[in-house]
Design a protein around this motif. Structure first.
Motif, PDB file in Angstrom:
ATOM      1  N   GLU A  61      35.659  61.998  34.615  1.00  0.00           N
ATOM      2  CA  GLU A  61      34.486  62.581  34.331  1.00  0.00           C
ATOM      3  C   GLU A  61      33.258  61.538  34.314  1.00  0.00           C
ATOM      4  OE1 GLU A  61      33.311  65.724  34.138  1.00  0.00           O
ATOM      5  OE2 GLU A  61      35.421  66.294  35.231  1.00  0.00           O
ATOM      6  N   SER A  62      33.548  60.431  33.908  1.00  0.00           N
ATOM      7  CA  SER A  62      32.738  59.235  33.577  1.00  0.00           C
ATOM      8  C   SER A  62      33.101  58.094  34.276  1.00  0.00           C
ATOM      9  CB  SER A  62      32.265  59.284  32.224  1.00  0.00           C
ATOM     10  OG  SER A  62      33.320  58.498  31.568  1.00  0.00           O
ATOM     11  N   PHE A  63      32.401  57.022  34.591  1.00  0.00           N
ATOM     12  CA  PHE A  63      33.092  55.784  34.659  1.00  0.00           C
ATOM     13  C   PHE A  63      32.783  54.680  33.709  1.00  0.00           C
ATOM     14  CE2 PHE A  63      34.045  52.243  38.042  1.00  0.00           C
ATOM     15  CZ  PHE A  63      35.158  52.944  38.577  1.00  0.00           C
ATOM     16  N   SER A  64      31.667  53.870  34.011  1.00  0.00           N
ATOM     17  CA  SER A  64      30.958  53.187  32.870  1.00  0.00           C
ATOM     18  C   SER A  64      30.120  53.917  32.091  1.00  0.00           C
ATOM     19  CB  SER A  64      30.140  52.017  33.687  1.00  0.00           C
ATOM     20  OG  SER A  64      31.045  51.166  34.541  1.00  0.00           O
ATOM     21  N   THR A  65      30.124  53.512  30.832  1.00  0.00           N
ATOM     22  CA  THR A  65      29.371  54.426  29.967  1.00  0.00           C
ATOM     23  C   THR A  65      28.138  53.497  29.332  1.00  0.00           C
ATOM     24  OG1 THR A  65      30.813  53.544  28.195  1.00  0.00           O
ATOM     25  CG2 THR A  65      31.028  55.868  29.191  1.00  0.00           C
ATOM     26  N   SER A  66      27.980  52.617  29.709  1.00  0.00           N
ATOM     27  CA  SER A  66      26.379  51.775  29.313  1.00  0.00           C
ATOM     28  C   SER A  66      26.527  50.361  29.894  1.00  0.00           C
ATOM     29  CB  SER A  66      26.405  51.345  27.789  1.00  0.00           C
ATOM     30  OG  SER A  66      27.182  50.359  27.605  1.00  0.00           O
ATOM     31  N   GLU A  67      25.384  49.686  30.016  1.00  0.00           N
ATOM     32  CA  GLU A  67      25.317  48.301  30.683  1.00  0.00           C
ATOM     33  C   GLU A  67      26.201  47.465  29.746  1.00  0.00           C
ATOM     34  OE1 GLU A  67      21.400  46.317  29.882  1.00  0.00           O
ATOM     35  OE2 GLU A  67      20.715  48.172  28.918  1.00  0.00           O
ATOM     36  N   PHE A  68      26.535  48.011  28.765  1.00  0.00           N
ATOM     37  CA  PHE A  68      27.629  46.877  28.162  1.00  0.00           C
ATOM     38  C   PHE A  68      28.991  47.371  27.964  1.00  0.00           C
ATOM     39  CE2 PHE A  68      23.374  46.724  26.088  1.00  0.00           C
ATOM     40  CZ  PHE A  68      22.971  45.422  26.296  1.00  0.00           C
ATOM     41  N   ALA A  69      29.364  48.333  28.335  1.00  0.00           N
ATOM     42  CA  ALA A  69      30.549  49.082  28.634  1.00  0.00           C
ATOM     43  C   ALA A  69      30.915  49.603  29.992  1.00  0.00           C
ATOM     44  CB  ALA A  69      30.789  50.152  27.533  1.00  0.00           C
ATOM     45  N   TYR A  70      31.556  48.758  30.760  1.00  0.00           N
ATOM     46  CA  TYR A  70      31.551  48.898  32.392  1.00  0.00           C
ATOM     47  C   TYR A  70      32.992  48.446  32.981  1.00  0.00           C
ATOM     48  CZ  TYR A  70      29.424  44.613  32.777  1.00  0.00           C
ATOM     49  OH  TYR A  70      29.158  43.293  32.572  1.00  0.00           O
ATOM     50  N   TYR A  71      33.072  49.364  33.956  1.00  0.00           N
ATOM     51  CA  TYR A  71      34.313  48.733  35.088  1.00  0.00           C
ATOM     52  C   TYR A  71      33.643  47.827  36.084  1.00  0.00           C
ATOM     53  CZ  TYR A  71      37.473  52.049  32.794  1.00  0.00           C
ATOM     54  OH  TYR A  71      37.967  52.765  31.754  1.00  0.00           O
ATOM     55  N   ASN A  72      34.445  46.683  36.395  1.00  0.00           N
ATOM     56  CA  ASN A  72      33.867  45.864  37.447  1.00  0.00           C
ATOM     57  C   ASN A  72      34.887  45.416  38.373  1.00  0.00           C
ATOM     58  OD1 ASN A  72      34.179  44.454  34.835  1.00  0.00           O
ATOM     59  ND2 ASN A  72      34.089  42.864  36.039  1.00  0.00           N
ATOM     60  N   ILE A  73      34.437  45.023  39.582  1.00  0.00           N
ATOM     61  CA  ILE A  73      35.620  44.386  40.825  1.00  0.00           C
ATOM     62  C   ILE A  73      35.536  42.856  40.205  1.00  0.00           C
ATOM     63  CG2 ILE A  73      35.838  43.698  43.137  1.00  0.00           C
ATOM     64  CD1 ILE A  73      34.038  46.305  43.742  1.00  0.00           C
ATOM     65  N   ASN A  74      36.750  42.525  40.114  1.00  0.00           N
ATOM     66  CA  ASN A  74      36.897  41.037  39.913  1.00  0.00           C
ATOM     67  C   ASN A  74      37.662  40.449  41.499  1.00  0.00           C
ATOM     68  OD1 ASN A  74      36.025  40.683  37.240  1.00  0.00           O
ATOM     69  ND2 ASN A  74      37.828  42.179  36.885  1.00  0.00           N
ATOM     70  N   VAL A  75      37.086  39.360  41.602  1.00  0.00           N
ATOM     71  CA  VAL A  75      37.604  38.568  43.051  1.00  0.00           C
ATOM     72  C   VAL A  75      37.654  37.291  42.831  1.00  0.00           C
ATOM     73  CG1 VAL A  75      37.240  38.360  45.454  1.00  0.00           C
ATOM     74  CG2 VAL A  75      36.562  40.477  44.477  1.00  0.00           C
ATOM     75  N   SER A  76      39.144  36.741  43.020  1.00  0.00           N
ATOM     76  CA  SER A  76      39.139  35.420  42.968  1.00  0.00           C
ATOM     77  C   SER A  76      39.857  34.741  44.233  1.00  0.00           C
ATOM     78  CB  SER A  76      39.802  34.851  41.752  1.00  0.00           C
ATOM     79  OG  SER A  76      41.214  35.482  41.770  1.00  0.00           O
ATOM     80  N   GLY A  77      39.800  33.506  44.522  1.00  0.00           N
ATOM     81  CA  GLY A  77      40.625  32.948  45.564  1.00  0.00           C
ATOM     82  C   GLY A  77      39.553  32.422  46.659  1.00  0.00           C
ATOM     83  N   GLU A  78      40.336  32.020  47.632  1.00  0.00           N
ATOM     84  CA  GLU A  78      39.315  31.228  48.632  1.00  0.00           C
ATOM     85  C   GLU A  78      38.552  32.012  49.551  1.00  0.00           C
ATOM     86  OE1 GLU A  78      42.092  28.955  50.796  1.00  0.00           O
ATOM     87  OE2 GLU A  78      42.907  27.774  49.178  1.00  0.00           O
ATOM     88  N   GLY A  79      38.946  33.231  49.788  1.00  0.00           N
ATOM     89  CA  GLY A  79      38.079  34.194  50.544  1.00  0.00           C
ATOM     90  C   GLY A  79      37.042  34.932  50.156  1.00  0.00           C
ATOM     91  N   THR A  80      36.453  35.789  50.651  1.00  0.00           N
ATOM     92  CA  THR A  80      35.487  36.578  50.360  1.00  0.00           C
ATOM     93  C   THR A  80      36.075  38.271  50.696  1.00  0.00           C
ATOM     94  OG1 THR A  80      34.308  36.640  52.366  1.00  0.00           O
ATOM     95  CG2 THR A  80      33.653  34.991  50.672  1.00  0.00           C
ATOM     96  N   VAL A  81      35.113  39.204  50.308  1.00  0.00           N
ATOM     97  CA  VAL A  81      35.647  40.747  50.481  1.00  0.00           C
ATOM     98  C   VAL A  81      34.444  41.098  50.949  1.00  0.00           C
ATOM     99  CG1 VAL A  81      37.468  40.531  48.742  1.00  0.00           C
ATOM    100  CG2 VAL A  81      35.094  41.430  48.044  1.00  0.00           C
ATOM    101  N   ASN A  82      34.644  42.469  51.791  1.00  0.00           N
ATOM    102  CA  ASN A  82      33.857  43.426  52.131  1.00  0.00           C
ATOM    103  C   ASN A  82      34.041  44.829  51.623  1.00  0.00           C
ATOM    104  OD1 ASN A  82      32.472  41.661  53.834  1.00  0.00           O
ATOM    105  ND2 ASN A  82      33.977  42.086  55.248  1.00  0.00           N
ATOM    106  N   LEU A  83      33.125  45.634  51.287  1.00  0.00           N
ATOM    107  CA  LEU A  83      33.336  46.733  50.641  1.00  0.00           C
ATOM    108  C   LEU A  83      33.144  48.110  51.608  1.00  0.00           C
ATOM    109  CD1 LEU A  83      31.646  46.280  47.174  1.00  0.00           C
ATOM    110  CD2 LEU A  83      33.867  45.565  47.892  1.00  0.00           C
ATOM    111  N   SER A  84      33.949  49.120  51.526  1.00  0.00           N
ATOM    112  CA  SER A  84      33.663  50.186  52.470  1.00  0.00           C
ATOM    113  C   SER A  84      34.333  51.417  51.792  1.00  0.00           C
ATOM    114  CB  SER A  84      34.312  50.077  53.813  1.00  0.00           C
ATOM    115  OG  SER A  84      35.539  49.826  53.654  1.00  0.00           O
ATOM    116  N   GLY A  85      34.174  52.542  52.568  1.00  0.00           N
ATOM    117  CA  GLY A  85      34.735  53.957  52.147  1.00  0.00           C
ATOM    118  C   GLY A  85      33.662  54.538  50.888  1.00  0.00           C
TER     119      GLY A  85
END
Length: 182
Positions: A61-85
């Motif tokens: 029903e919701s995802f993040s609920t404020s600018e201080f309470a949110y879900y986020n993508i974390n990426v580490s490693g040598e490469g980079t990522v692309n977003l789609s879908g």
């Protein structure tokens, strides 16, 4: 579904900042079967590998609920990522929702490892206050943004969406004809 594709070797997770509302997600790597996703669990990706995410069976029903309470993508490693879908798959895996709740996807993509989001779909036509705010903030490697198709905007819905995206040379078109008072 929402997809993260690796260029090079990466480790990807969806984590939290603060205490957003509980959500359920499922994931699959490549063409594997769908499994329950544990928030914060890292998945290793090699060059060309991809991971897909969608809402659990009941949806979110919701995802993040404020600018201080949110879900986020974390990426580490040598490469980079692309977003789609389709980003809406994180709320409703059947993709029947056409509205985004307040603060949904706020600060969701804050990673300097994100390069291309041109194939990411943000199809909702009904936007709520603060949805997508600062969504790509600090994505210093982002070169290509997604389209922003909404024609009626809510208060602060795209606020700071591309703040500090220093590699972004062309801003997406904004077809909105009705703007909110801020």
């Amino acid at each position: 579904p929402f997809t993260i594709t690796s260029t090079g070797s990466t480790s990807v997770s969806i984590g939290t900042t603060g205490s957003p509302a509980d959500i359920t997600l499922e994931y699959r790597k490549g063409t594997d079967s769908w499994d329950a996703y544990t928030i914060g669990a890292a998945v290793a990706l090699l060059n060309g590998d991809y991971i897909q995410f969608r809402a659990g069976e009941g949806g979110n029903e919701s995802f993040s609920t404020s600018e201080f309470a949110y879900y986020n993508i974390n990426v580490s490693g040598e490469g980079t990522v692309n977003l789609s879908g389709n980003i809406m798959s994180l709320l409703d895996r059947s993709l029947l929702k056409d509205s985004v709740p307040s603060y949904a996807f706020c600060r969701f993509c804050n990673s300097e490892k994100i390069v291309d989001a041109s194939n990411l779909k943000l199809p909702a036509t009904a936007l709520a206050n603060n949805c997508y705010c600062a969504m790509f903030c600090n994505c210093t490697s982002l070169t290509t943004a997604p389209e922003l198709p909404a024609t009626t905007l809510a208060e602060f819905c795209y606020s700071d969406m591309f703040k500090r995206c220093t590699s972004l040379t062309t801003a997406p078109e904004l077809p909105a004809t009705t703007l909110a008072n801020c």
